[in-house]
Design an enzyme around this catalytic site. Structure first.
Site, short mmCIF file in Angstrom:
data_model
loop_
_atom_site.label_atom_id
_atom_site.label_comp_id
_atom_site.label_asym_id
_atom_site.label_seq_id
_atom_site.Cartn_x
_atom_site.Cartn_y
_atom_site.Cartn_z
N HIS A 6 89.55 -6.52 50.06
CA HIS A 6 89.87 -5.27 51.11
C HIS A 6 90.18 -5.77 52.46
O HIS A 6 89.75 -6.62 53.10
CB HIS A 6 88.75 -4.58 50.91
CG HIS A 6 88.33 -3.58 49.86
ND1 HIS A 6 89.00 -2.51 49.62
CD2 HIS A 6 87.47 -4.12 48.68
CE1 HIS A 6 88.39 -2.20 48.24
NE2 HIS A 6 87.75 -3.10 47.79
N ALA A 34 75.55 -22.97 37.90
CA ALA A 34 75.37 -21.48 37.87
C ALA A 34 75.10 -21.08 39.37
O ALA A 34 74.60 -22.01 40.21
CB ALA A 34 74.05 -21.30 37.12
N THR A 72 85.27 -20.72 46.78
CA THR A 72 86.13 -20.34 47.78
C THR A 72 87.42 -21.38 47.82
O THR A 72 88.44 -21.01 48.47
CB THR A 72 85.69 -20.23 49.04
OG1 THR A 72 85.21 -21.43 49.43
CG2 THR A 72 84.39 -19.32 48.91
N LYS A 73 87.40 -22.35 47.24
CA LYS A 73 88.61 -23.27 47.39
C LYS A 73 88.71 -24.20 46.04
O LYS A 73 87.80 -23.92 45.19
CB LYS A 73 88.14 -24.54 48.28
CG LYS A 73 88.07 -23.95 49.97
CD LYS A 73 87.51 -25.18 50.70
CE LYS A 73 87.71 -24.75 52.03
NZ LYS A 73 87.27 -25.81 53.03
#
Length: 203
Positions: free
Chosen positions: A124, A171, A176-177
């Site tokens: 968002h 787990a 994020t990369k």
């Protein structure tokens, strides 16, 4: 006119886009209307011997692609959403219990997603402090999960990430990369903790 041509025409006519979006999507529930869901077998691609359990929430309007390869399964209580981008799932792939997948996402062959995983290519927008966040729209960056990947329970795969061939995500990891091929990634945010070699010896 093909689907891409229709999309381009809709972009040029905001009024038509709003009208079609209202006809297709329940604005309160943010999912296709019941009569669109009834027609889903006509526009979804499901390969031979594939299965989607009845409790799966299929938020797959017809203006984006959904494809499930042969011998693949989407397990109970998962949610598949292609409203802002295609969702393509390869063959011999398992989408585990309570997974959420929000496109644009491409998942390869022989991929195993455990339970409670979120794979989302959507964010968002929020940077304009003079507008509510829900007025600012969304941004997407495709997620790609290559062939022969195992992702552990409760992992989160965020937008713009590519997970390479024959890799493992532990787990609870938050990815994020990009994860390179033949790697094991773990942690928050996820980092590569091990490299694998093709001759079964650790690099």
């Amino acid at each position: 006119m093909d689907k891409e041509g229709l999309r381009q025409q809709m972009k040029g006519s905001p009024k038509m886009k709003r009208m079609l979006d209202w006809l297709i999507m329940n604005q309160r529930d943010a999912r296709p209307r019941w009569y669109i869901r009834l027609l889903s077998p006509l526009y979804q691609h499901r390969g031979r011997h594939s299965k989607i359990y009845g409790s799966v929430r299929m938020d797959t309007p017809p203006y984006r692609r959904f494809s499930l390869g042969s011998h693949s399964v989407v397990e109970s209580f998962s949610c598949i959403n292609n409203a802002v981008g295609d969702v393509i799932i390869g063959s011999h792939t398992r989408i585990g219990l309570h997974n959420t997948i929000i496109g644009p996402v491409t998942i390869g062959d022989h991929v195993n997603l455990a339970q409670g995983i979120t794979v989302t290519a959507l964010n968002h927008n929020f940077t304009d402090c003079h507008k509510r966040i829900d007025e600012q729209g969304v941004a997407t960056k495709p997620v790609i999960i290559e062939d022969d990947v195992w992702i552990g329970t409760n992992a989160v795969i965020l937008s713009g990430v590519t997970i390479g061939h024959h890799s493992v995500v532990a787990a609870g990891a938050v990815v994020t990369k990009d994860v390179p091929p033949y790697s094991v990634a773990a942690g928050i945010p996820a980092t590569v903790i091990k490299h694998l070699s093709t001759n079964n010896h650790q690099l």
